[in-house]
Design an enzyme around this catalytic site. Sequence first.
Site, PDB file in Angstrom:
ATOM      1  N   LYS A 142       2.963  -1.897 -15.348  1.00  0.00           N
ATOM      2  CA  LYS A 142       1.720  -2.490 -14.647  1.00  0.00           C
ATOM      3  C   LYS A 142       1.176  -1.541 -14.101  1.00  0.00           C
ATOM      4  CE  LYS A 142       2.329  -3.723 -10.083  1.00  0.00           C
ATOM      5  NZ  LYS A 142       2.880  -2.729  -9.033  1.00  0.00           N
ATOM      6  N   LYS A 176      15.599  -7.446 -11.056  1.00  0.00           N
ATOM      7  CA  LYS A 176      16.532  -7.300 -10.194  1.00  0.00           C
ATOM      8  C   LYS A 176      17.519  -8.431 -10.217  1.00  0.00           C
ATOM      9  CE  LYS A 176      12.978  -5.642  -7.026  1.00  0.00           C
ATOM     10  NZ  LYS A 176      13.439  -4.387  -6.283  1.00  0.00           N
ATOM     11  N   GLU A 210       7.312  -4.601   2.970  1.00  0.00           N
ATOM     12  CA  GLU A 210       7.864  -3.410   2.893  1.00  0.00           C
ATOM     13  C   GLU A 210       7.394  -2.395   4.200  1.00  0.00           C
ATOM     14  OE1 GLU A 210       6.860  -2.006  -1.211  1.00  0.00           O
ATOM     15  OE2 GLU A 210       5.206  -3.118  -0.717  1.00  0.00           O
ATOM     16  N   ASP A 229      -1.506  -5.169  -6.406  1.00  0.00           N
ATOM     17  CA  ASP A 229      -0.148  -4.600  -6.713  1.00  0.00           C
ATOM     18  C   ASP A 229       0.928  -5.221  -6.469  1.00  0.00           C
ATOM     19  OD1 ASP A 229       1.031  -1.736  -6.728  1.00  0.00           O
ATOM     20  OD2 ASP A 229       1.681  -1.963  -4.447  1.00  0.00           O
ATOM     21  N   HIS A 234       4.655  -9.291  -8.970  1.00  0.00           N
ATOM     22  CA  HIS A 234       5.938  -9.615  -8.503  1.00  0.00           C
ATOM     23  C   HIS A 234       6.014 -11.154  -7.813  1.00  0.00           C
ATOM     24  CE1 HIS A 234       6.169  -5.555  -9.443  1.00  0.00           C
ATOM     25  NE2 HIS A 234       5.991  -5.104  -8.268  1.00  0.00           N
ATOM     26  N   LYS A 339      12.125  -3.451   5.235  1.00  0.00           N
ATOM     27  CA  LYS A 339      11.997  -3.873   3.910  1.00  0.00           C
ATOM     28  C   LYS A 339      12.678  -5.163   3.542  1.00  0.00           C
ATOM     29  CE  LYS A 339      12.549  -1.973  -0.614  1.00  0.00           C
ATOM     30  NZ  LYS A 339      11.026  -2.210  -1.289  1.00  0.00           N
TER      31      LYS A 339
HETATM   32  C1  BG6 Z   1       5.676  -1.552  -6.997  1.00  0.00           C
HETATM   33  C2  BG6 Z   1       4.384  -1.370  -6.178  1.00  0.00           C
HETATM   34  O1  BG6 Z   1       5.283  -2.390  -8.060  1.00  0.00           O
HETATM   35  O2  BG6 Z   1       6.598  -2.326  -6.436  1.00  0.00           O
HETATM   36  C3  BG6 Z   1       4.623  -0.637  -5.129  1.00  0.00           C
HETATM   37  O3  BG6 Z   1       3.345  -0.684  -7.144  1.00  0.00           O
HETATM   38  C4  BG6 Z   1       5.724  -1.369  -4.140  1.00  0.00           C
HETATM   39  O4  BG6 Z   1       3.582  -0.358  -4.157  1.00  0.00           O
HETATM   40  C5  BG6 Z   1       6.945  -1.491  -5.269  1.00  0.00           C
HETATM   41  O5  BG6 Z   1       6.059  -0.452  -3.206  1.00  0.00           O
HETATM   42  C6  BG6 Z   1       8.236  -2.322  -4.492  1.00  0.00           C
HETATM   43  O6  BG6 Z   1       9.220  -2.423  -5.303  1.00  0.00           O
HETATM   44  P1  BG6 Z   1      10.706  -2.536  -4.674  1.00  0.00           P
HETATM   45  O7  BG6 Z   1      11.620  -2.795  -5.924  1.00  0.00           O
HETATM   46  O8  BG6 Z   1      10.898  -1.215  -3.965  1.00  0.00           O
HETATM   47  O9  BG6 Z   1      10.743  -3.814  -3.917  1.00  0.00           O
END
Ligand code: BG6
Length: 488
Positions: A142, A176, A210, A229, A234, A339
């Site tokens: 992506k 995940k 995050e 993003d 997601h 996070k």
């Molecule tokens: C990515 C985004 O797809 O996912 C990022 O581009 C983001 O901005 C990240 O920080 C988060 O992924 P994870 O696995 O750390 O939750």
Amino acid sequence: NSFEPCDFVLFGTKGDLARRKLLPALYQLEKADLIHQDTHIIGVARDDMSVEDYVALAKKNIETFSGSPLCEEAWARFSARLDYVQVDMKNEKAYNAFKEHVDSSRTMVCYLATPPSIYGDICRGLNAAGVIDPSVRVVLEKPIGHDLASSRVINDQVAEFFEEKQIYRIDHYLGKETVLNLVALRFANSIFATNWDHNCIDHVQISVAESVGIEGRWGYFDEAGQMRDMVQNHLLQILTLIAMEPPTTLDADSIRDEKLKVLKALRPINASNVQANTVRGQYTAGFVKGQEVPGYLEEEGANTRSTTESFVALKVELDNWRWAGVPFYLRTGKRMPSKVSEVVIYFKRQPHNLFQESFPQLPPNKLTIRLQPDEGVEVTVMNKVPGLTGSKAMDLQKSKLNLSFSEAFKDDRIADAYEKLLLEVMIGNQALFVRRDEVEAAWKWVDGIFAAWESTNDEPEPYQAGTWGPVASIAMLAREDRAWYESK
Ligand code: BG6
């Protein structure tokens, strides 16, 4: 490792994703003895570099990002597979050099860890070098486009050379463990399977918070924003797994057909309902985990007039039988206090309260699925407090049934999402990859929200870094007598 050997070609091998995630993930697969002994891994980039230098670079990246010292035996096997080819990826003729490094007796897997703007060039180059056949697999990262129209252009460019069954679109959340577990939780447990609809569920909350900011990616992030993003991919993918009907089997298309139906059932958000159902935020300076951090507009390289959102909260409704009247509240943002990704299912309250005297309002049961960190599943239940009180004044207490993955699966390492996904590509199973029609249905819905935002001319609301987003996000739920789940 019974699957077939492949030539795993990593385009953009010097880029951030390859260095931080893909090379360490491949190495972990090696360590777990999951890569076929005849598989080759071929890095491709623009730079003139010897294979020895590439091996040294890969070693440095794996050591830095895999978080533990290298196992000598695994590294010896892994480094022996590595190869490097210099290719100017925009130049069709440059791909001839690449041809000598692959072998048609092995399945070729091309991982395009490059900007999507050159996916088309890479496909054309591979075609010009005559290395494309129906067994080749191509993996796309992506963002696939910026909106529906641009995603179609990119997907069309790839489709000129590859059929859908050869294309693996990555959404790393689908790799995940805890996201995969959503399918197990729902369909391997009758206790959930039978209570999973508007009769029993009041509402659902999906939060992906995050603590990081934009991590020096201003150029990319400011064009994208949190909606493109994180939400378009997601969060909507998590939503589909929570909301989909039981697939007939675990086969790729069986699952993806059901996910697509959910995306098609998303109620459009437009100018008439955008204010009630969405909140956009942008962080200002503040403190995250005790550290002072700059505001979004003060980040390095920032355009100080940007109105890009770093936080989104949405009230999402699905127009289908199962979910009629059940809102899904989604929120995601950068520079939040920590996070944490969680799904919380709020069940309906009991129709009548027998425990008025001790508990005037019975709280609802809640199923909390902790996606990360502290992975686990928790159910909140009401319980009698032991003791000799009279039956009318039965004392109740809220308790938790808690399954913590780190306790329950002490000996099992939780693999990074990319390990799972790379393994699935090598095996040739598309179940955890996003089909073109899913990408398009998601964009269609997201495009509607952007158009609605544009029509209002509103700007994102400020929120201080280190908070859970703008007050308007709290107010969106409060208007409906609800509140965001407070993460531990
Ligand atoms: C990515 C985004 O797809 O996912 C990022 O581009 C983001 O901005 C990240 O920080 C988060 O992924 P994870 O696995 O750390 O939750």
